[in-house]
Design a protein around this motif. Structure first.
Motif, PDB file in Angstrom:
ATOM      1  N   LEU A  90       0.838  -1.189   0.000  1.00 37.54           N
ATOM      2  CA  LEU A  90       0.000   0.000   0.000  1.00 37.54           C
ATOM      3  C   LEU A  90       0.875   1.242   0.000  1.00 37.54           C
ATOM      4  CD1 LEU A  90      -2.824   1.334   0.230  1.00 37.54           C
ATOM      5  CD2 LEU A  90      -2.551   1.212   2.718  1.00 37.54           C
ATOM      6  N   ASP A  91       0.634   2.160  -0.951  1.00 35.83           N
ATOM      7  CA  ASP A  91       1.330   3.443  -1.027  1.00 35.83           C
ATOM      8  C   ASP A  91       0.283   4.558  -1.076  1.00 35.83           C
ATOM      9  OD1 ASP A  91       3.571   1.907  -1.245  1.00 35.83           O
ATOM     10  OD2 ASP A  91       3.968   2.381  -3.347  1.00 35.83           O
ATOM     11  N   VAL A  92       0.462   5.558  -0.230  1.00 36.87           N
ATOM     12  CA  VAL A  92      -0.419   6.723  -0.214  1.00 36.87           C
ATOM     13  C   VAL A  92       0.462   7.972  -0.197  1.00 36.87           C
ATOM     14  CG1 VAL A  92      -2.251   7.960   0.996  1.00 36.87           C
ATOM     15  CG2 VAL A  92      -2.185   5.456   1.067  1.00 36.87           C
ATOM     16  N   SER A  93       0.179   8.927  -1.074  1.00 30.28           N
ATOM     17  CA  SER A  93       0.989  10.140  -1.115  1.00 30.28           C
ATOM     18  C   SER A  93       0.146  11.335  -1.525  1.00 30.28           C
ATOM     19  CB  SER A  93       2.157   9.982  -2.092  1.00 30.28           C
ATOM     20  OG  SER A  93       1.698   9.759  -3.406  1.00 30.28           O
ATOM     21  N   VAL A  94       0.576  12.507  -1.085  1.00 28.04           N
ATOM     22  CA  VAL A  94      -0.020  13.787  -1.491  1.00 28.04           C
ATOM     23  C   VAL A  94       1.120  14.692  -1.936  1.00 28.04           C
ATOM     24  CG1 VAL A  94      -2.015  13.582   0.024  1.00 28.04           C
ATOM     25  CG2 VAL A  94       0.053  14.694   0.874  1.00 28.04           C
ATOM     26  N   PHE A  95       0.815  15.637  -2.825  1.00 25.46           N
ATOM     27  CA  PHE A  95       1.869  16.513  -3.335  1.00 25.46           C
ATOM     28  C   PHE A  95       1.307  17.901  -3.622  1.00 25.46           C
ATOM     29  CE2 PHE A  95      -0.132  14.840  -7.142  1.00 25.46           C
ATOM     30  CZ  PHE A  95      -0.180  15.944  -7.988  1.00 25.46           C
ATOM     31  N   ALA A  96       2.203  18.871  -3.657  1.00 25.94           N
ATOM     32  CA  ALA A  96       1.872  20.245  -4.040  1.00 25.94           C
ATOM     33  C   ALA A  96       3.080  20.830  -4.759  1.00 25.94           C
ATOM     34  CB  ALA A  96       1.509  21.078  -2.823  1.00 25.94           C
ATOM     35  N   ASN A  97       2.857  21.346  -5.959  1.00 25.83           N
ATOM     36  CA  ASN A  97       3.939  21.912  -6.768  1.00 25.83           C
ATOM     37  C   ASN A  97       3.572  23.322  -7.218  1.00 25.83           C
ATOM     38  OD1 ASN A  97       5.426  19.467  -6.737  1.00 25.83           O
ATOM     39  ND2 ASN A  97       4.221  18.688  -8.461  1.00 25.83           N
ATOM     40  N   ARG A  98       4.578  24.170  -7.316  1.00 27.16           N
ATOM     41  CA  ARG A  98       4.425  25.519  -7.866  1.00 27.16           C
ATOM     42  C   ARG A  98       5.381  25.677  -9.050  1.00 27.16           C
ATOM     43  NH1 ARG A  98       1.447  29.188  -5.113  1.00 27.16           N
ATOM     44  NH2 ARG A  98       0.782  28.629  -3.001  1.00 27.16           N
ATOM     45  N   TYR A  99       4.878  26.291 -10.113  1.00 34.05           N
ATOM     46  CA  TYR A  99       5.644  26.432 -11.344  1.00 34.05           C
ATOM     47  C   TYR A  99       5.780  27.909 -11.720  1.00 34.05           C
ATOM     48  CZ  TYR A  99       4.441  21.484 -11.945  1.00 34.05           C
ATOM     49  OH  TYR A  99       4.274  20.139 -11.762  1.00 34.05           O
ATOM     50  N   ARG A 100       6.902  28.221 -12.334  1.00 33.24           N
ATOM     51  CA  ARG A 100       7.094  29.513 -12.991  1.00 33.24           C
ATOM     52  C   ARG A 100       7.330  29.264 -14.478  1.00 33.24           C
ATOM     53  NH1 ARG A 100       7.772  34.195 -10.270  1.00 33.24           N
ATOM     54  NH2 ARG A 100       7.970  34.097  -7.994  1.00 33.24           N
ATOM     55  N   ASP A 101       6.746  30.110 -15.316  1.00 34.01           N
ATOM     56  CA  ASP A 101       6.856  29.978 -16.773  1.00 34.01           C
ATOM     57  C   ASP A 101       6.367  28.607 -17.232  1.00 34.01           C
ATOM     58  OD1 ASP A 101       7.971  32.558 -17.117  1.00 34.01           O
ATOM     59  OD2 ASP A 101       9.926  31.792 -16.518  1.00 34.01           O
ATOM     60  N   PHE A 102       5.221  28.173 -16.691  1.00 32.91           N
ATOM     61  CA  PHE A 102       4.614  26.886 -17.012  1.00 32.91           C
ATOM     62  C   PHE A 102       4.341  26.812 -18.514  1.00 32.91           C
ATOM     63  CE2 PHE A 102       0.903  24.028 -17.299  1.00 32.91           C
ATOM     64  CZ  PHE A 102       1.370  22.939 -16.585  1.00 32.91           C
ATOM     65  N   LEU A 103       4.758  25.714 -19.163  1.00 23.71           N
ATOM     66  CA  LEU A 103       4.595  25.550 -20.609  1.00 23.71           C
ATOM     67  C   LEU A 103       3.223  24.965 -20.916  1.00 23.71           C
ATOM     68  CD1 LEU A 103       8.147  24.095 -21.323  1.00 23.71           C
ATOM     69  CD2 LEU A 103       7.281  26.290 -22.153  1.00 23.71           C
ATOM     70  N   GLU A 104       2.465  25.675 -21.767  1.00 20.35           N
ATOM     71  CA  GLU A 104       1.109  25.223 -22.081  1.00 20.35           C
ATOM     72  C   GLU A 104       0.681  25.777 -23.433  1.00 20.35           C
ATOM     73  OE1 GLU A 104      -2.972  24.766 -19.574  1.00 20.35           O
ATOM     74  OE2 GLU A 104      -2.152  26.783 -19.668  1.00 20.35           O
ATOM     75  N   ARG A 105      -0.074  24.965 -24.176  1.00 20.08           N
ATOM     76  CA  ARG A 105      -0.628  25.461 -25.439  1.00 20.08           C
ATOM     77  C   ARG A 105      -1.811  26.371 -25.136  1.00 20.08           C
ATOM     78  NH1 ARG A 105      -3.187  21.679 -30.103  1.00 20.08           N
ATOM     79  NH2 ARG A 105      -4.908  21.690 -28.620  1.00 20.08           N
ATOM     80  N   GLN A 106      -1.858  27.533 -25.833  1.00 17.78           N
ATOM     81  CA  GLN A 106      -2.874  28.544 -25.544  1.00 17.78           C
ATOM     82  C   GLN A 106      -3.540  29.022 -26.830  1.00 17.78           C
ATOM     83  OE1 GLN A 106      -0.089  31.292 -23.866  1.00 17.78           O
ATOM     84  NE2 GLN A 106      -0.381  30.594 -21.765  1.00 17.78           N
ATOM     85  N   LEU A 107      -4.812  29.370 -26.728  1.00 20.16           N
ATOM     86  CA  LEU A 107      -5.526  30.017 -27.823  1.00 20.16           C
ATOM     87  C   LEU A 107      -5.187  31.500 -27.785  1.00 20.16           C
ATOM     88  CD1 LEU A 107      -7.662  29.922 -30.101  1.00 20.16           C
ATOM     89  CD2 LEU A 107      -9.401  30.321 -28.337  1.00 20.16           C
ATOM     90  N   VAL A 108      -4.507  31.993 -28.818  1.00 17.67           N
ATOM     91  CA  VAL A 108      -4.018  33.375 -28.796  1.00 17.67           C
ATOM     92  C   VAL A 108      -4.786  34.296 -29.731  1.00 17.67           C
ATOM     93  CG1 VAL A 108      -1.708  32.669 -28.084  1.00 17.67           C
ATOM     94  CG2 VAL A 108      -2.244  32.831 -30.517  1.00 17.67           C
ATOM     95  N   GLY A 109      -5.683  33.769 -30.558  1.00 12.26           N
ATOM     96  CA  GLY A 109      -6.440  34.655 -31.446  1.00 12.26           C
ATOM     97  C   GLY A 109      -7.166  33.882 -32.520  1.00 12.26           C
ATOM     98  N   GLN A 110      -7.709  34.633 -33.467  1.00 10.16           N
ATOM     99  CA  GLN A 110      -8.442  34.039 -34.578  1.00 10.16           C
ATOM    100  C   GLN A 110      -8.312  34.945 -35.786  1.00 10.16           C
ATOM    101  OE1 GLN A 110     -12.279  32.138 -33.755  1.00 10.16           O
ATOM    102  NE2 GLN A 110     -13.147  33.211 -35.494  1.00 10.16           N
ATOM    103  N   ARG A 111      -8.166  34.351 -36.957  1.00  9.44           N
ATOM    104  CA  ARG A 111      -8.101  35.136 -38.184  1.00  9.44           C
ATOM    105  C   ARG A 111      -8.883  34.414 -39.272  1.00  9.44           C
ATOM    106  NH1 ARG A 111      -3.668  33.886 -41.872  1.00  9.44           N
ATOM    107  NH2 ARG A 111      -2.577  31.985 -41.203  1.00  9.44           N
TER     108      ARG A 111
END
Length: 233
Positions: free
Chosen positions: A129-150
């Motif tokens: 049995l393994d049980v764990s909890v975690f908390a992380n903080r990121y700077r400059d997190f890499l993610e795909r984003q919707l930036v506009g429409q043309r």
């Protein structure tokens, strides 16, 4: 792309049940770009991808305490570094039929993080049995984003781009268990939950993986084995 990593760690044990493991990692990353005719044609009116390079030192510290021969508690404090993957930084792609395009981002930065994980592990003759909890903080997190429409030839085109989110926090929990209920037979399973927030905008982070898990039934002997696994999310 050129990647170089070097790490060192040392595990120290005491008779009173404590184990301390400090570590340090160095990463170097370099992306050198060579444009071809197709990528220039696709992206002739958009931002052009560029070379990238970065490096970082990432320390960590792991603590463990054995309450007895079966149960061990642990805590880990860590930092992380993730350079932009090649595709994230340089992708130039258009799908007019489905109404979207992806443009490169010449201003991508490497993602850095710091986090803590707490948990307990149990090992008995037939049960794990393994049980764990975690908390992380990121700077400059890499993610795909919707930036506009043309509009292209009268058709709307959604524009996506990989970018950096200034501050992100993700926390969650995970449970794993296994039971050897008969000779050669074992049933095991896991359940993982995570939730994230875009702290820069005060909105939920939708790219976090959903609640997911699996359940597995396995049969094994020395010459062969077989298992059936059910995954869900």
């Amino acid at each position: 792309t050129d990647r170089f990593g070097l790490f060192v760690e040392n595990q120290m044990r005491w008779d009173n049940g404590w184990t301390v493991t400090p570590g340090l990692r160095y990463d170097y990353y370099r992306l050198s770009l060579q444009q071809d005719a197709l990528s220039q044609k696709i992206n002739q009116n958009g931002p052009q991808a560029s070379d990238l390079s970065d490096s970082a030192l990432s320390p960590k510290l792991a603590l463990a305490y054995a309450f007895n021969d079966q149960i061990t508690g642990f805590a880990q404090f860590s930092t992380g570094f993730r350079a932009p993957p090649f595709d994230d930084a340089t992708m130039a792609f258009m799908n007019a039929a489905h109404g979207y395009e992806v443009l490169p981002n010449p201003n991508l930065k490497a993602e850095t993080s710091r986090g803590i994980e707490l948990g307990v592990k149990g090992r008995w003759q037939e049960v794990e049995l393994d049980v764990s909890v975690f908390a992380n903080r990121y700077r400059d997190f890499l993610e795909r984003q919707l930036v506009g429409q043309r509009s292209v030839q009268g058709r709307p085109l959604a524009t996506y781009q990989y970018g950096n989110v200034g501050k992100v926090s993700i926390h969650g929990a995970e449970v794993k268990a296994g039971w050897r209920f008969a000779p050669h037979w074992q049933i095991s399973g896991a359940l993982a939950w995570a939730e994230g927030d875009n702290d820069s905008e005060g909105t939920p982070l939708t790219s976090v993986e959903p609640l997911k898990g699996h359940l597995k039934l396995a049969y094994s002997t020395e010459p062969f084995g077989a298992d059936a696994k059910l995954r869900f999310a």
